[in-house]
Design a protein around this motif. Structure first.
Motif, PDB file in Angstrom:
ATOM      1  N   ARG A 242       0.839  -1.205   0.000  1.00 32.15           N
ATOM      2  CA  ARG A 242       0.000   0.000   0.000  1.00 32.15           C
ATOM      3  C   ARG A 242       0.872   1.253   0.000  1.00 32.15           C
ATOM      4  O   ARG A 242       0.647   2.187  -0.772  1.00 32.15           O
TER       5      ARG A 242
ATOM      6  N   TRP B 199      -8.411   1.352  -4.968  1.00 30.96           N
ATOM      7  CA  TRP B 199      -9.683   0.687  -4.651  1.00 30.96           C
ATOM      8  C   TRP B 199      -9.602  -0.791  -4.999  1.00 30.96           C
ATOM      9  O   TRP B 199     -10.051  -1.650  -4.229  1.00 30.96           O
ATOM     10  N   ILE B 200      -8.976  -1.099  -6.145  1.00 28.20           N
ATOM     11  CA  ILE B 200      -8.806  -2.498  -6.532  1.00 28.20           C
ATOM     12  C   ILE B 200      -7.934  -3.222  -5.511  1.00 28.20           C
ATOM     13  O   ILE B 200      -8.241  -4.352  -5.105  1.00 28.20           O
ATOM     14  N   TYR B 201      -6.848  -2.564  -5.092  1.00 31.35           N
ATOM     15  CA  TYR B 201      -5.941  -3.220  -4.136  1.00 31.35           C
ATOM     16  C   TYR B 201      -6.644  -3.474  -2.801  1.00 31.35           C
ATOM     17  O   TYR B 201      -6.481  -4.544  -2.211  1.00 31.35           O
ATOM     18  N   GLU B 202      -7.391  -2.502  -2.317  1.00 34.27           N
ATOM     19  CA  GLU B 202      -8.052  -2.674  -1.024  1.00 34.27           C
ATOM     20  C   GLU B 202      -9.082  -3.796  -1.069  1.00 34.27           C
ATOM     21  O   GLU B 202      -9.318  -4.476  -0.068  1.00 34.27           O
ATOM     22  N   LYS B 203      -9.685  -4.015  -2.252  1.00 32.64           N
ATOM     23  CA  LYS B 203     -10.700  -5.055  -2.372  1.00 32.64           C
ATOM     24  C   LYS B 203     -10.102  -6.433  -2.615  1.00 32.64           C
ATOM     25  O   LYS B 203     -10.625  -7.445  -2.129  1.00 32.64           O
ATOM     26  N   THR B 204      -8.995  -6.486  -3.375  1.00 33.50           N
ATOM     27  CA  THR B 204      -8.460  -7.777  -3.811  1.00 33.50           C
ATOM     28  C   THR B 204      -7.064  -8.074  -3.304  1.00 33.50           C
ATOM     29  O   THR B 204      -6.616  -9.219  -3.392  1.00 33.50           O
ATOM     30  N   LYS B 205      -6.331  -7.050  -2.808  1.00 36.56           N
ATOM     31  CA  LYS B 205      -4.934  -7.177  -2.403  1.00 36.56           C
ATOM     32  C   LYS B 205      -4.027  -7.542  -3.578  1.00 36.56           C
ATOM     33  O   LYS B 205      -2.934  -8.086  -3.384  1.00 36.56           O
TER      34      LYS B 205
END
Length: 385
Positions: A203, A258-264
Motif C-alpha cells: 500500500r 480501490w482495486i488493491y483494497e478489495k483484492t490485495k
C-alpha cells in the motif's frame, strides 16, 4: 537495393519442399513491406517515442535482472546437486556473487551510499523498520552491503504475492525472504538474526505521494508485537529519493487503490528507472521498556522517528530532476524553513517532536494509553518488501 538483392538471393536458394511455400509467403510479406511502408517515417516515430519506451522498459529490465538471479540460483543448485540452501558453502558463494552484482548496480546506476552502518551490530539481533519506496531497490542494495561489508544476512518480510510469482521462491529462500507471521518473525530475532520490515507494505509502495512521502501504516501493529516479543532494538531506516527512481502515475491512483483494497492485488502500473542519487540512512538503535510498553506506543515512536528522518534527509516535494542532479552536486543541509516544504511536512506529520533519549540514546516508554482504536484483520499484518 541491398534489400532487393537479399530477397533475390533467398528466392534463388533451393529450399526443401516442405519449407518452400512458407519461404515464398515470407518473401511476399517482406517485398510488400519494402514497397508500401515508409521506413523513414517509422524511424521518425521511433525517435519521437523513444523516451516513452525507455520509461516503461526500465521496470522490465529490473524484472529481468531479478530473473537473472533466479536462473543463476537454479543453475547453481543443479550443478552442485544441493538440496538445502543453508547447509553448504556453495550457496554462500552464490549469495555473495548475487550481492556483488546488486552492489555494482547500485553504485553505477544510483551512486548508492549507506550511512550509519556502524549502527548495525556485528552479532546479535536487530529489527530494521523502513519507509517503503515504489520498488524496494534500497533494500536490495542494503542486503548487498551487509553481506559484503558485515558478512551478515538481512532477513526480510515480503508481501505474500511475491511468493506466487513463478520462479522467485528459490531466490527468496536464498536471501531469507519470508511472509512470516508475528510468531515466526519473533523467533527469527530470538535466534540472533537481522530482520527488516516495512509496515506500509505494498500500500505504501504504490500509493504514497512522492510530494510528501506520506507514511501509510494504517493501524498495523504486527511489527510492534514482534519488537516487544523478541525484546529487540529497532534501527529506523530511510532512503533518500526512494520514490524518485520509480513512480506510479497520478492518474487512476484512486481507482487502482480501490482495486488493491478489495483484492490485495497490486495492479498499479509502475514507470521510471531514473538514475537518482540514493542514500540509505540507518538511525541509532531505539530501545524500549519491553515490560511495560504497549504495541501502540511502539508504533507511535517508530513512526515518529521515520518521519523525523524524512524531514531531515529528504527534499520535499520530491523531484526526479533534483534527485539526478544530486549525484553531481555537493551535499548540503536540507532546508526546512521554506513555506512550501513546511506545509508538505505538516501534511506528512513530520512536524511532530522526535522522541527524547538520554545519554545512552535509549528510549524508555511507560504505559500510557494512546487511545488508538483497534483495527480489523489488518492489525497483525507486518507489511513487507
Amino acid at each position: 537495393m541491398a534489400i532487393s538483392e537479399w530477397i533475390q538471393a533467398l528466392q534463388d536458394v533451393a529450399w526443401p519442399g516442405f519449407l518452400q511455400p512458407h519461404v515464398e509467403v515470407l518473401l511476399l510479406w517482406i517485398t510488400w513491406a519494402v514497397d508500401y511502408i515508409d521506413l523513414d517515417y517509422l524511424e521518425y516515430l521511433l525517435w519521437l517515442l523513444l523516451p516513452f519506451f525507455i520509461l516503461f522498459i526500465f521496470p522490465i529490465f529490473l524484472v529481468l535482472f531479478i530473473y537473472g538471479c533466479v536462473i543463476f540460483v537454479h543453475i547453481y543448485g543443479h550443478r552442485h546437486q544441493i538440496r538445502e540452501a543453508y547447509h553448504t558453502s556453495y550457496w554462500e558463494g552464490a549469495r555473495v556473487a548475487i550481492a556483488s552484482f546488486w552492489d555494482g548496480v547500485g553504485n553505477v546506476w544510483h551512486g548508492y551510499e549507506l550511512k550509519g552502518i556502524e549502527n548495525v551490530p556485528d552479532e546479535g539481533s536487530a529489527l530494521f523498520i523502513y519507509y517503503h519506496g515504489c520498488l524496494p531497490l534500497d533494500v536490495y542494495y542494503l542486503i548487498s552491503k551487509l553481506v559484503i561489508h558485515k558478512n551478515r544476512s538481512l532477513h526480510c518480510v515480503g508481501d505474500k504475492f511475491i511468493f506466487k510469482i513463478p520462479g522467485w521462491r528459490p531466490l527468496c529462500k536464498l536471501f531469507s525472504i519470508t511472509a512470516g507471521t508475528v510468531e515466526e518473525c519473533t523467533e527469527e530475532l530470538k535466534e540472533g538474526n537481522l530482520l527488516c520490515i516495512a509496515p506500509g507494505g505494498v500500500r505504501e509502495a504504490l500509493f504514497s505521494d512522492p510530494n510528501v512521502y506520506d507514511i501509510l501504516w494504517g493501524k498495523r501493529l504486527g511489527f510492534a508485537k514482534v519488537i516487544i516479543g523478541s525484546k529487540t532494538p529497532v534501527i529506523p531506516m530511510f532512503t533518500e529519493n526512494c520514490r524518485e527512481s520509480f513512480r506510479t502515475p497520478e492518474w487512476g491512483r484512486s481507482f487502482f487503490r480501490w482495486i488493491y483494497e478489495k483484492t490485495k492485488i497490486p495492479l498499479c502500473p509502475i514507470y521510471g528507472g531514473f538514475p537518482v542519487k540514493m542514500i540509505t540512512h540507518l538511525g541509532k538503535p531505539i530501545y524500549f521498556d519491553f515490560d511495560t510498553v504497549t504495541p501502540e506506543e511502539v508504533r507511535k515512536t517508530v513512526k515518529r522517528e521515520i518521519r523525523s528522518m524524512i524531514k531531515e534527509h529528504q527534499r520535499l516535494p520530491g523531484s526526479v530532476w533534483q534527485g539526478i542532479a544530486q549525484r553531481w552536486s555537493a551535499p548540503s543541509k536540507k532546508k526546512t524553513d521554506e513555506p512550501e516544504q513546511a506545509e508538505l511536512l505538516q501534511r506528512n506529520g513530520a512536524g511532530a517532536t522526535s522522541p527524547t533519549s538520554d545519554s545512552e540514546e535509549v528510549v524508555v516508554l511507560r504505559r500510557e494509553r494512546s487511545g488508538i482504536d483497534d483495527d480489523d484483520a489488518e492489525v497483525d499484518e507486518l507489511g513487507g518488501i
